[in-house]
Write an enzyme that holds these catalytic residues in place. Structure first.
Site, PDB file in Angstrom:
ATOM      1  N   THR A   1      38.991  45.440  47.293  1.00 32.04           N
ATOM      2  CA  THR A   1      39.175  44.043  47.659  1.00 32.04           C
ATOM      3  C   THR A   1      38.983  43.815  49.150  1.00 32.04           C
ATOM      4  OG1 THR A   1      40.696  43.716  45.819  1.00 32.04           O
ATOM      5  CG2 THR A   1      40.830  42.142  47.610  1.00 32.04           C
TER       6      THR A   1
ATOM      7  N   SER B   1      38.428  50.405  43.178  1.00 37.55           N
ATOM      8  CA  SER B   1      39.019  51.752  43.111  1.00 37.55           C
ATOM      9  C   SER B   1      39.242  52.235  41.685  1.00 37.55           C
ATOM     10  CB  SER B   1      40.322  51.808  43.908  1.00 37.55           C
ATOM     11  OG  SER B   1      41.323  51.021  43.322  1.00 37.55           O
TER      12      SER B   1
ATOM     13  N   ASP C   1      44.094  49.159  43.467  1.00 33.36           N
ATOM     14  CA  ASP C   1      44.576  49.529  42.129  1.00 33.36           C
ATOM     15  C   ASP C   1      44.881  51.019  41.989  1.00 33.36           C
ATOM     16  OD1 ASP C   1      44.545  46.940  41.367  1.00 33.36           O
ATOM     17  OD2 ASP C   1      42.748  47.064  40.109  1.00 33.36           O
TER      18      ASP C   1
END
Ligand SMILES: *[C@@H]1O[C@H](CO)[C@@H](O)[C@H](O)[C@H]1NC(C)=O
Ligand SMILES: *[C@@H]1O[C@H](CO)[C@@H](O)[C@H](O)[C@H]1NC(C)=O
Ligand SMILES: *[C@@H]1O[C@H](CO)[C@@H](O)[C@H](O)[C@H]1NC(C)=O
Ligand SMILES: *[C@@H]1O[C@H](CO)[C@@H](O)[C@H](O)[C@H]1NC(C)=O
Ligand SMILES: CC(=O)N[C@H]1CO[C@H](CO)[C@@H](O)[C@@H]1O
Length: 415
Positions: free
Chosen positions: A77, A124, A160
């Site tokens: 992100t 990820s 994540d």
């Protein structure tokens, strides 16, 4: 790879690790006509082949008084882009490169000299076991090799699975220099994107002298948390990376990293050398729930071994299992199925609850207990131990020894 603006070519020697002579690379220094501040700071380096330790695609101008940080960008992100500036859920992760990340917060160049390497650019959740091993080896070369060229490493990462990579590096880094893992919860195109502030806080933390000896750290939203304990605690909020029980070790106060205590080694921390490991073995993770049958082990063993062969992995190892429910409890049906396969593969139980321990004990003597590690970190440690060729009883010792003295009942007689 150009960022934008005009191209200037120069030669710069990249200090490489120990035995390898410093190679020469072409450097493309770019100018951004629109922004005089950034213009002299953004440098892109083209990879021109030869034996290099790091593919540096971005290099800041050098200031002799500043430390040297290698930013290893992996996507996520923090490098995400949304279709609108209020879009914080439907964006595409991992599209913005390292130069743009630094350009978003050029103040970072007043804190440290920066080299940037784009290790990968993805969300990820798609990062592989090979990636974890690769980035650990890179961090070790950057920081721990003789004549290592950097003072600190910052890894930009999707959130994540950020704690998995952070823990893996924490468990495998062979020196005391700081590694800081950082991400963002809002894409770079969002109003109040958190990435730029997180990035400057991460670099600031990484080059703070008192960060040495604290292991791998996660810096997000003003907090500094140890990788061994950190977890993502909220799926959406920027205030998400915490260690509920153990707390954060410090925070960013204004533009400084503040620590509550001097550096100390976490009680259960152990460090393993994976420099000679070629690949990590597959380890599958099962989640417990009411009456879980857990009768897919054999299918998974078969499936797993097959998958390893198809992927062309050079290291074929036992498929291994993790279980996680309350304090690591396993259903009656489940334990029967576990007991049918534990002579083939080590089974480690962790817990899906965020806090507390899974202590070795009476209930499941055939199963190894994870101690303080959560399921995804337990999986990483199990991979490391298997990759190092540890057998089941050695694996049990690595996981359980630290908590053995806390067991107050007789394992043999209680079962
Ligand atoms: C550097 O880039 C080359 C060419 O893309 C690649 O083969 C190599 O694996 C990269 N090295 C590292 C350390 O990522
Ligand atoms: C898994 O295989 C073992 C033999 O290796 C067998 O004893 C056991 O019953 C099998 N488990 C299930 C759930 O089929
Ligand atoms: C596991 O390894 C240890 C240490 O090398 C050895 O003493 C032990 O016999 C091994 N156990 C098994 C079951 O192979
Ligand atoms: C544990 O149980 C075994 C077997 O019943 C017994 O021989 C042993 O003395 C017990 N140990 C303790 C510390 O109670
Ligand atoms: C399923 C599987 O591959 N089991 C193997 C695990 O490792 C032991 C010891 O190397 C082997 O004997 C098993 O066959």
């Amino acid at each position: 790879m150009l960022f934008r603006g005009s191209l200037v070519v120069a030669l710069v020697a990249l200090a490489a690790s120990s035995a390898v002579a410093a190679p020469l690379l072409n450097v493309a220094a770019t100018a951004d006509a629109a922004d005089a501040t950034v213009r002299n700071l953004i440098v892109e380096r083209d990879y021109t082949g030869g034996e290099v330790q790091f593919n540096i695609t971005y290099q800041s101008n050098r200031a002799a008084h500043l430390p040297k940080t290698l930013i290893m960008a992996t996507g996520g992100t923090i490098a995400g882009s949304g279709s609108s500036n209020t879009d914080s859920t439907g964006y595409t992760a991992g599209v913005v490169g390292i130069a743009a990340l630094v350009q978003a917060v050029p103040e970072v160049l007043a804190v440290s000299n920066i080299d940037g390497m784009q290790v990968i650019n993805t969300g990820s959740e798609s990062l592989s076991d090979a990636f974890a091993l690769h980035i650990s080896k890179l961090a070790n070369k950057a920081l721990c090799a003789r004549d290592a060229p950097y003072d600190a490493v910052v890894i930009t990462h999707g959130t994540d699975t950020l704690e998995e990579t952070a823990y893996f590096i924490d468990a495998t880094l062979q020196c005391d220099k700081p590694v800081v893992v950082v991400g963002a919860m809002r894409p770079s195109t969002a109003v109040s994107a958190d990435g730029p502030n997180n990035l400057i806080q991460a670099v600031t933390t990484a080059v703070t002298p008192s960060s040495v000896g604290r292991g791998t750290l996660v810096v997000m939203n003003d907090r500094i948390v140890e990788a061994i304990y950190v977890e993502k605690t909220h799926a959406n909020s920027v205030d998400t990376f915490k260690a509920d029980e153990q707390g954060s070790v410090g925070m960013l106060l204004s533009d400084k990293a503040f620590y509550y205590h001097a550096a100390a080694k976490p009680t259960f921390k152990k460090v393993y050398d994976v420099s000679k490991v070629a690949a990590l073995p597959r380890v599958d993770l099962f989640m417990g729930y009411q009456g879980a049958d857990l009768d897919l082990f054999n299918a998974s063993i078969a499936k797993g071994s097959k998958g390893i062969v198809i992927a062309g992995e050079s290291f074929v190892a036992n498929v291994t299992f993790l279980l996680c429910t309350g304090s690591g409890s396993i259903s009656d049906i489940g334990i029967a199925n576990v007991n049918a396969i534990v002579d083939k593969v080590p089974v480690v139980r962790s817990t899906k609850i965020n806090n507390g321990f899974v202590v070795p004990g009476a209930y499941y003597p055939t199963v190894i207990s994870s101690g303080v590690l959560n399921p995804v970190k337990t999986r990483r440690l199990l991979q490391i131990l298997l990759a190092l060729g540890k057998n089941s009883s050695e694996i049990r010792t690595e996981f359980e020894e630290p908590l053995k003295s806390y067991i107050n009942f007789n394992v043999t007689s209680a079962y």
